[in-house]
Design a protein around this motif. Structure first.
Motif, short mmCIF file in Angstrom:
data_model
loop_
_atom_site.label_atom_id
_atom_site.label_comp_id
_atom_site.label_asym_id
_atom_site.label_seq_id
_atom_site.Cartn_x
_atom_site.Cartn_y
_atom_site.Cartn_z
N ASP A 30 0.80 -1.22 0.00
CA ASP A 30 0.00 0.00 0.00
C ASP A 30 0.84 1.28 0.00
N PHE A 49 3.27 7.74 -1.29
CA PHE A 49 1.82 7.55 -1.12
C PHE A 49 1.54 6.42 -0.14
N ASP A 51 -1.69 4.15 0.00
CA ASP A 51 -2.87 3.97 -0.86
C ASP A 51 -2.90 5.10 -1.89
N GLU A 52 -4.00 5.81 -2.01
CA GLU A 52 -4.05 6.87 -3.02
C GLU A 52 -3.64 8.23 -2.48
N VAL A 68 0.63 10.96 -9.23
CA VAL A 68 -0.70 10.51 -8.83
C VAL A 68 -0.68 9.00 -8.63
N ARG A 69 -1.63 8.57 -7.84
CA ARG A 69 -1.86 7.14 -7.61
C ARG A 69 -3.36 6.98 -7.37
N PRO A 70 -4.16 7.16 -8.41
CA PRO A 70 -5.60 7.34 -8.26
C PRO A 70 -6.36 6.20 -7.61
N LYS A 71 -5.96 4.97 -7.82
CA LYS A 71 -6.69 3.84 -7.25
C LYS A 71 -5.88 3.12 -6.18
N GLY A 72 -4.80 3.74 -5.77
CA GLY A 72 -3.98 3.12 -4.74
C GLY A 72 -3.18 1.94 -5.22
N THR A 73 -3.04 1.81 -6.55
CA THR A 73 -2.21 0.72 -7.08
C THR A 73 -1.11 1.31 -7.93
N SER A 75 1.03 4.00 -10.30
CA SER A 75 1.32 5.41 -10.10
C SER A 75 2.00 5.98 -11.34
#
Lengths: 115, 114
Positions: A30, A49, A51-52, A68-73, A75
């Motif tokens: 995460d 990060f 998560d997101e 950015v890491r919009p969905k927490g996966t 980046s």
């Protein structure tokens, strides 16, 4: 298990051009980090990060860099208008985040040359 | 802020001889973890050692390091260097609180010659 995947492996730009780097962390990790590693120097943290959510981006040059890491996966790290001083290897790393002090798992990095 | 200092940019040693890479640090955190990462040519950095216990020796792949909070040090040593040990070595610290930030030193290149 699959490791941290980064693309592209190499990028060559003229000053003023934009570039994006992509990172796919280890599944279930995460916490995700972006480091800048200039030639013959140690990795220097740009942003990380949980998560997101951005936890620390104090070292990210906000006028030209974004992450950015919009969905927490996955980046993406983007440089809007590259400068010669941005020439470096950009490393992505992830960690499980189960507790602090976890080891980092690094990708192979993207080697950026700005001419 | 937190910082890690590796004073030698390059260490050269003959195969079979002992080697020591220095690492000192500054931090205001009481709970900290320390790492040595190794980066072989064209490879990603990977963890070599980890420690968070004062005065306890940690070993892996023939390397060892002991965290000494009294001297703020976490030096890496090996009794007999091998050609395959040639690589970049980074010392790093991670505070136990305040997030998961990891701070790296500038690195030491180890060159083992025959």
């Amino acid at each position: 298990e699959a490791g941290v995947t980064q693309s592209p492996r190499y990028a060559v730009l003229q000053e003023g051009q934009a570039v994006s780097f992509w990172c796919d962390p280890i599944s279930g990790h995460d916490t995700l980090y972006w480091y800048q590693q200039p030639r013959d120097q140690g990795p220097q943290l740009l942003v990380y990060f949980r998560d997101e959510a951005v936890i620390d981006n104090s070292q990210l040059p906000s006028d030209r860099f974004s992450a950015v890491r919009p969905k927490g996966t996955n980046s993406t790290l983007k440089i809007q208008s590259a400068k010669q001083g941005d020439t470096a290897t950009y490393l992505c790393a992830s960690s499980p985040g189960t507790y602090s002090n976890e080891r980092l798992f690094f990708g192979h990095g993207t080697k950026l040359s700005v001419l | 802020g937190d910082s890690v200092t590796q004073t030698e940019g390059l260490v050269t040693v003959t195969e079979g001889l002992p080697v020591k890479l220095n690492c000192t640090y500054q931090t205001t955190y009481l709970t900290i973890a320390f790492f040595w990462y190794v980066q072989y040519l064209n490879e990603a950095p990977q963890v070599l050692l980890r420690s968070s216990t004062d005065n306890k020796r940690t070993e892996h792949q023939g390397f060892h390091a002991t965290l000494h909070k009294s001297s703020s040090s976490f030096h890496l040593q090996k009794s007999s260097a091998q050609l395959s040990d040639s690589a970049l070595y980074y010392c790093a610290l991670s505070p136990g609180t305040g997030g998961y930030k990891v701070v790296f030193g500038s690195g030491t290149r180890l060159l083992v010659s025959p």
